[in-house]
Design a protein around this motif. Structure first.
Motif, PDB file in Angstrom:
ATOM      1  N   ASP A 155       0.814  -1.218   0.000  1.00  0.00           N
ATOM      2  CA  ASP A 155       0.000   0.000   0.000  1.00  0.00           C
ATOM      3  C   ASP A 155       0.847   1.268   0.000  1.00  0.00           C
ATOM      4  N   GLY A 156       2.174   1.108   0.078  1.00  0.00           N
ATOM      5  CA  GLY A 156       3.063   2.266   0.068  1.00  0.00           C
ATOM      6  C   GLY A 156       3.099   3.020   1.380  1.00  0.00           C
ATOM      7  N   GLN A 157       2.721   2.390   2.468  1.00  0.00           N
ATOM      8  CA  GLN A 157       2.749   3.064   3.763  1.00  0.00           C
ATOM      9  C   GLN A 157       4.184   3.257   4.229  1.00  0.00           C
ATOM     10  N   ALA A 158       4.415   4.362   4.912  1.00  0.00           N
ATOM     11  CA  ALA A 158       5.763   4.722   5.335  1.00  0.00           C
ATOM     12  C   ALA A 158       6.266   3.879   6.498  1.00  0.00           C
ATOM     13  N   ASP A 159       5.378   3.296   7.289  1.00  0.00           N
ATOM     14  CA  ASP A 159       5.808   2.591   8.499  1.00  0.00           C
ATOM     15  C   ASP A 159       5.186   1.191   8.570  1.00  0.00           C
ATOM     16  N   PRO A 160       5.706   0.230   7.808  1.00  0.00           N
ATOM     17  CA  PRO A 160       5.137  -1.117   7.826  1.00  0.00           C
ATOM     18  C   PRO A 160       5.307  -1.823   9.171  1.00  0.00           C
ATOM     19  N   LEU A 161       6.331  -1.465   9.934  1.00  0.00           N
ATOM     20  CA  LEU A 161       6.515  -2.077  11.246  1.00  0.00           C
ATOM     21  C   LEU A 161       5.343  -1.736  12.165  1.00  0.00           C
ATOM     22  N   ARG A 162       4.899  -0.494  12.106  1.00  0.00           N
ATOM     23  CA  ARG A 162       3.753  -0.082  12.923  1.00  0.00           C
ATOM     24  C   ARG A 162       2.527  -0.923  12.581  1.00  0.00           C
ATOM     25  N   ARG A 163       2.279  -1.111  11.290  1.00  0.00           N
ATOM     26  CA  ARG A 163       1.115  -1.907  10.859  1.00  0.00           C
ATOM     27  C   ARG A 163       1.248  -3.352  11.334  1.00  0.00           C
ATOM     28  N   ALA A 164       2.447  -3.901  11.255  1.00  0.00           N
ATOM     29  CA  ALA A 164       2.688  -5.272  11.704  1.00  0.00           C
ATOM     30  C   ALA A 164       2.422  -5.410  13.198  1.00  0.00           C
ATOM     31  N   LEU A 165       2.925  -4.470  13.983  1.00  0.00           N
ATOM     32  CA  LEU A 165       2.727  -4.535  15.431  1.00  0.00           C
ATOM     33  C   LEU A 165       1.274  -4.300  15.821  1.00  0.00           C
ATOM     34  N   GLU A 166       0.578  -3.446  15.096  1.00  0.00           N
ATOM     35  CA  GLU A 166      -0.846  -3.234  15.378  1.00  0.00           C
ATOM     36  C   GLU A 166      -1.643  -4.515  15.133  1.00  0.00           C
ATOM     37  N   ALA A 167      -1.393  -5.179  14.012  1.00  0.00           N
ATOM     38  CA  ALA A 167      -2.106  -6.429  13.702  1.00  0.00           C
ATOM     39  C   ALA A 167      -1.791  -7.486  14.751  1.00  0.00           C
ATOM     40  N   ALA A 168      -0.519  -7.618  15.095  1.00  0.00           N
ATOM     41  CA  ALA A 168      -0.121  -8.599  16.096  1.00  0.00           C
ATOM     42  C   ALA A 168      -0.717  -8.255  17.463  1.00  0.00           C
ATOM     43  N   SER A 169      -0.784  -6.973  17.767  1.00  0.00           N
ATOM     44  CA  SER A 169      -1.327  -6.530  19.050  1.00  0.00           C
ATOM     45  C   SER A 169      -2.794  -6.929  19.213  1.00  0.00           C
ATOM     46  N   HIS A 170      -3.561  -6.844  18.144  1.00  0.00           N
ATOM     47  CA  HIS A 170      -4.978  -7.223  18.223  1.00  0.00           C
ATOM     48  C   HIS A 170      -5.115  -8.712  18.540  1.00  0.00           C
ATOM     49  N   PHE A 171      -4.339  -9.554  17.852  1.00  0.00           N
ATOM     50  CA  PHE A 171      -4.380 -10.993  18.118  1.00  0.00           C
ATOM     51  C   PHE A 171      -3.872 -11.284  19.527  1.00  0.00           C
ATOM     52  N   PHE A 172      -2.799 -10.615  19.918  1.00  0.00           N
ATOM     53  CA  PHE A 172      -2.225 -10.790  21.254  1.00  0.00           C
ATOM     54  C   PHE A 172      -3.265 -10.505  22.328  1.00  0.00           C
ATOM     55  N   THR A 173      -3.965  -9.386  22.179  1.00  0.00           N
ATOM     56  CA  THR A 173      -4.974  -9.000  23.173  1.00  0.00           C
ATOM     57  C   THR A 173      -6.149  -9.972  23.186  1.00  0.00           C
ATOM     58  N   ALA A 174      -6.602 -10.379  22.008  1.00  0.00           N
ATOM     59  CA  ALA A 174      -7.787 -11.235  21.920  1.00  0.00           C
ATOM     60  C   ALA A 174      -7.503 -12.697  22.206  1.00  0.00           C
ATOM     61  N   ALA A 175      -6.332 -13.199  21.809  1.00  0.00           N
ATOM     62  CA  ALA A 175      -6.121 -14.641  21.858  1.00  0.00           C
ATOM     63  C   ALA A 175      -4.970 -15.098  22.738  1.00  0.00           C
ATOM     64  N   VAL A 176      -4.054 -14.217  23.101  1.00  0.00           N
ATOM     65  CA  VAL A 176      -2.900 -14.653  23.887  1.00  0.00           C
ATOM     66  C   VAL A 176      -3.050 -14.283  25.354  1.00  0.00           C
ATOM     67  N   LEU A 177      -3.483 -13.060  25.615  1.00  0.00           N
ATOM     68  CA  LEU A 177      -3.661 -12.660  27.010  1.00  0.00           C
ATOM     69  C   LEU A 177      -4.833 -13.415  27.625  1.00  0.00           C
ATOM     70  N   PRO A 178      -4.693 -13.842  28.872  1.00  0.00           N
ATOM     71  CA  PRO A 178      -5.836 -14.471  29.525  1.00  0.00           C
ATOM     72  C   PRO A 178      -6.973 -13.459  29.665  1.00  0.00           C
ATOM     73  N   PRO A 179      -8.212 -13.932  29.606  1.00  0.00           N
ATOM     74  CA  PRO A 179      -9.325 -12.995  29.763  1.00  0.00           C
ATOM     75  C   PRO A 179      -9.272 -12.319  31.128  1.00  0.00           C
ATOM     76  N   ARG A 180      -9.639 -11.072  31.134  1.00  0.00           N
ATOM     77  CA  ARG A 180      -9.690 -10.338  32.412  1.00  0.00           C
ATOM     78  C   ARG A 180     -10.955 -10.740  33.167  1.00  0.00           C
TER      79      ARG A 180
END
Length: 185
Positions: A155-180
């Protein structure tokens, strides 16, 4: 907590370092950039089969980063030993295995080599070890991060690392962290 992380990742390096810890954001960004495989490397191996080892390796790095960031933001006044213990609790194979069961990954996993003549239900009968399931969670995390990174580049975005970490963060929060636990009324 991850709003602070996202803000740190989207702000200039000086703000990121101040938000996380001196040098942590810069080191994490450099490590992730160096760790990123060439486009397509994660998708196919030399035989044309999925290469989960690279996805697992990337996922392991992202998992460690997100675990440390999570405990740092959850317990900002904790000592380093307490933070390390809390992060290790998230990173334990047993914890990842339990989360894999909660999101029903064992039902989907193939834990024996693919055989053209075998049916999918037959191949799923092979028991997946605790380590196999933990590796699968790491692979999914790495695959999500790499897919988002590649899409950002496309997509020509300037910061692909940010996009990668955001996507991973969503999965991390939903599927890796134990439910609160539910909040008290």
């Amino acid at each position: 907590a991850f709003g602070m992380l996202a803000a740190a990742l989207t702000s200039p390096a000086a703000n990121a370092e101040a938000a996380l810890a001196p040098g942590l954001a810069a080191a994490a960004a450099a490590d992730a950039a160096a760790a990123a495989p060439a486009p397509g490397r994660m998708l196919l191996d030399a035989r044309g089969c999925c290469d989960y080892e690279v996805a697992e390796w990337v996922g392991d790095a992202v998992l460690r980063f997100l675990s440390v960031a999570h405990v740092l933001f959850e317990e900002p006044t904790a000592r380093d030993k307490q933070l390390s213990l809390a992060a290790e609790q998230i990173l334990r194979n047993q914890s990842l295995y339990e989360r894999a069961k909660e999101i029903r990954l064992p039902e989907l996993a193939l834990c024996r080599p693919f055989e053209v003549s075998a049916t999918l239900p037959e191949m799923r009968k092979a028991a997946c070890s605790l380590k196999d399931q933990a590796n699968l969670v790491e692979s999914l995390l790495g695959g999500l991060a790499e897919t988002a990174r590649q899409q950002a580049l496309k997509d020509g975005q300037a910061d692909p690392l940010r996009r990668a970490l955001e996507a991973a963060s969503h999965f991390f929060t939903a599927a890796v962290l134990p439910p609160r636990p539910p909040a008290a009324p």
